[in-house]
Design an enzyme around this catalytic site. Structure first.
Site, PDB file in Angstrom:
ATOM      1  N   GLU A 175     -10.573   7.329   4.243  1.00 27.20           N
ATOM      2  CA  GLU A 175     -11.324   6.312   5.089  1.00 27.20           C
ATOM      3  C   GLU A 175     -10.363   5.103   5.216  1.00 27.20           C
ATOM      4  O   GLU A 175      -9.532   4.959   4.405  1.00 27.20           O
ATOM      5  CB  GLU A 175     -12.754   5.893   4.352  1.00 27.20           C
ATOM      6  CG  GLU A 175     -12.512   4.692   3.347  1.00 27.20           C
ATOM      7  CD  GLU A 175     -11.908   5.144   1.969  1.00 27.20           C
ATOM      8  OE1 GLU A 175     -11.976   6.635   1.906  1.00 27.20           O
ATOM      9  OE2 GLU A 175     -11.747   4.390   1.381  1.00 27.20           O
ATOM     10  N   LYS A 230       0.998  -1.223   0.166  1.00 24.65           N
ATOM     11  CA  LYS A 230       0.169   0.141   0.130  1.00 24.65           C
ATOM     12  C   LYS A 230       0.883   1.171  -0.190  1.00 24.65           C
ATOM     13  O   LYS A 230       0.363   2.319  -0.540  1.00 24.65           O
ATOM     14  CB  LYS A 230      -0.930  -0.242   1.288  1.00 24.65           C
ATOM     15  CG  LYS A 230      -2.146  -0.886   1.046  1.00 24.65           C
ATOM     16  CD  LYS A 230      -3.255  -0.576   1.950  1.00 24.65           C
ATOM     17  CE  LYS A 230      -4.609  -1.625   1.292  1.00 24.65           C
ATOM     18  NZ  LYS A 230      -4.484  -2.918   1.878  1.00 24.65           N
ATOM     19  N   SER A 235       1.563  -9.752  -0.976  1.00 24.94           N
ATOM     20  CA  SER A 235       1.159  -8.282  -0.915  1.00 24.94           C
ATOM     21  C   SER A 235       1.693  -7.736   0.459  1.00 24.94           C
ATOM     22  O   SER A 235       1.796  -6.437   0.698  1.00 24.94           O
ATOM     23  CB  SER A 235      -0.308  -8.177  -1.164  1.00 24.94           C
ATOM     24  OG  SER A 235      -0.929  -8.874  -0.540  1.00 24.94           O
TER      25      SER A 235
HETATM   26  C1  LIG Z   1      -5.182  -3.943   1.229  1.00 28.31           C
HETATM   27  C2  LIG Z   1      -4.413  -5.154   1.181  1.00 28.31           C
HETATM   28  C3  LIG Z   1      -4.942  -6.010   0.085  1.00 28.31           C
HETATM   29  C4  LIG Z   1      -6.194  -5.715  -0.842  1.00 28.31           C
HETATM   30  O1  LIG Z   1      -6.030  -4.463  -1.476  1.00 28.31           O
HETATM   31  P1  LIG Z   1      -5.715  -4.459  -3.370  1.00 28.31           P
HETATM   32  O2  LIG Z   1      -6.023  -3.188  -3.496  1.00 28.31           O
HETATM   33  O3  LIG Z   1      -6.749  -5.608  -3.703  1.00 28.31           O
HETATM   34  O4  LIG Z   1      -4.291  -5.055  -3.344  1.00 28.31           O
HETATM   35  C5  LIG Z   1      -4.120  -7.194  -0.168  1.00 28.31           C
HETATM   36  N1  LIG Z   1      -3.099  -7.440   0.676  1.00 28.31           N
HETATM   37  C6  LIG Z   1      -2.605  -6.686   1.694  1.00 28.31           C
HETATM   38  C7  LIG Z   1      -1.578  -7.087   2.479  1.00 28.31           C
HETATM   39  C8  LIG Z   1      -3.464  -5.663   1.994  1.00 28.31           C
HETATM   40  O5  LIG Z   1      -3.079  -4.667   3.009  1.00 28.31           O
END
Ligand SMILES: *Cc1c(COP(=O)(O)O)cnc(C)c1O
Length: 400
Positions: free
Chosen positions: A117, A95, A382
């Site tokens: 938000e 993010k 992610s």
């Molecule tokens: C917020 C988040 C997501 C989901 O958000 P996307 O916009 O779909 O990438 C996925 N993995 C993690 C670790 C997150 O914090």
């Protein structure tokens, strides 16, 4: 010569085919146009690009590595399994890639405040981090129910200097937080910038957030080629709004690489038990853009569920809707239990504790690896799972 995909989409009004656009009040449309124009300027500007590169290297710790999961690959005995380690990006997830871009843009536009938000608090923490870096004020709106549930993230945001605004009307969760944040933004369009947390919302956010996340795909392609001499056969990522998935997909979109988005099936495919928008949704407009969404019986956004709070969104970024509609991407579903099982598997076999969101993509890779001997799967990891460990251990113990 054919234009590269990323230069073709979206069109000038922010459409990917029929998906996307900007369905907002006139005032907001104007503010969005200003953001779009400013973004067009800085995206071409070498000082801005140099600044963002510097931030990525020295503050975020990029490039993040690609890791060959030797133990899992051996255990499953099929495809080679690789992870793009966005869990090692500063603050522990992808993010920050777009939050730093949004912060830099706000600074360039002379804004004083970032507003957003947050649901589980992940976007709020990343944005508060960016605001601290750029010396901007930060105002995060969060439902009172979420404030109780995700208290450690509330503390983090406050330590980082953000103002957390509790939202006490309606169901006191994400939907109300969006309304509250939006109202605050509308009351001071001049000095503030709304910073959206995924490839969703009105134009230009789906484009801008994708472009800021594209670094994940650019690095991945280069690193994978250097490591293996080839491109991966399959690239996969979990899809909530879809930013981490588009980030990595965008690096491979013009190549013959299979791209698979993984949606949360939660407790099952019945209404209200999942958040698999692309798999079970229909066309509709919500939060200012046209996409594929889950609706209730009266056509409003459905109530959705996933064990991963970062994935429980009833719609999906318009570019995902488009890429899926033309058959360029595939979508698969992974249940809560499959994701939790993959969470333990990656932790115990490789020494990496993944976020529950990312565990969905890991679970998909593990599910298909056995039958794909000789192939290579690249998973976008992610985020890291520190934020999830209390919940996991209290709910499931130390294995599933
Ligand atoms: C917020 C988040 C997501 C989901 O958000 P996307 O916009 O779909 O990438 C996925 N993995 C993690 C670790 C997150 O914090």
């Amino acid at each position: 010569m054919k234009k590269p995909y990323l230069k073709q989409f979206p069109d000038e009004s922010g459409f990917f085919g029929k998906f996307g656009g900007s369905f907002v009040p006139e005032e907001v449309k104007k503010a969005m146009q200003e953001i779009n124009e400013a973004y067009d300027l800085i995206a071409q500007n070498s000082d801005f690009i140099a600044e963002l590169r510097k931030i990525r290297k020295h503050f975020q710790g990029r490039p993040t590595p690609i890791y060959f999961a030797h133990n899992l690959t051996k255990k499953y005995g099929g495809a080679g399994i690789y992870f793009k380690r966005e869990d090692l990006n500063h603050t522990g997830a992808h993010k920050l890639n777009h939050c730093m871009g949004e912060g830099l843009l706000a600074k360039f536009m002379g804004k004083k405040k970032l507003i957003a938000e947050t649901g589980a608090g992940q976007h709020g923490v990343a944005l508060a981090t960016a605001a601290a870096y750029f010396g901007l004020e930060c105002e995060i709106h969060m439902g009172e129910i979420d404030i109780q549930k995700e208290y450690p993230n509330v503390v983090r945001m406050k330590i980082l200097g953000a103002k957390v605004v509790p939202v006490s009307f309606g169901a006191k969760t994400l939907k109300e937080a969006v309304d509250s944040a939006f109202e605050s933004y509308m009351s001071d369009l001049e000095n503030s910038m709304y910073a959206i947390g995924s490839v969703v919302g009105p134009h230009p956010f789906p484009r801008m957030v994708r472009d800021f996340q594209a670094i994940v795909g650019i690095e991945s392609k280069e690193q994978f080629l250097e490591m293996t001499g080839e491109l991966p056969d399959i690239v996969t990522a979990c899809v909530g709004g879809g930013s981490n998935a588009l980030g990595i997909f965008s690096g491979f979109i013009d190549d013959s690489v299979e791209l698979v988005g993984v949606e949360p099936l939660g407790r099952g495919s019945e209404y209200g038990n999942h958040a698999s928008s692309l798999s079970y949704g229909e066309e509709g407009i919500m939060h200012g853009f046209n996409s594929i969404m889950l609706k209730d019986s009266s056509g409003n956004p459905a109530s959705v569920y996933s064990v991963a709070s970062g994935l429980d969104y009833p719609s999906v970024g318009p570019e995902h809707a488009y890429l899926h509609s033309i058959g360029r991407t595939k979508v698969e579903c992974i249940s809560d239990n499959e994701a939790i099982s993959a969470f333990f598997e990656l932790s115990k076999e490789e020494g990496i504790i993944p976020a529950i969101e990312s565990s969905h993509a890991v679970a998909y890779a593990l599910k298909i690896a056995k039958d794909l001997k000789g192939k290579k799967i690249l998973v976008n990891l992610s985020g890291r799972g520190d934020k999830d460990i209390d919940f996991i251990v209290n709910t499931y113990g130390y294995s599933l």
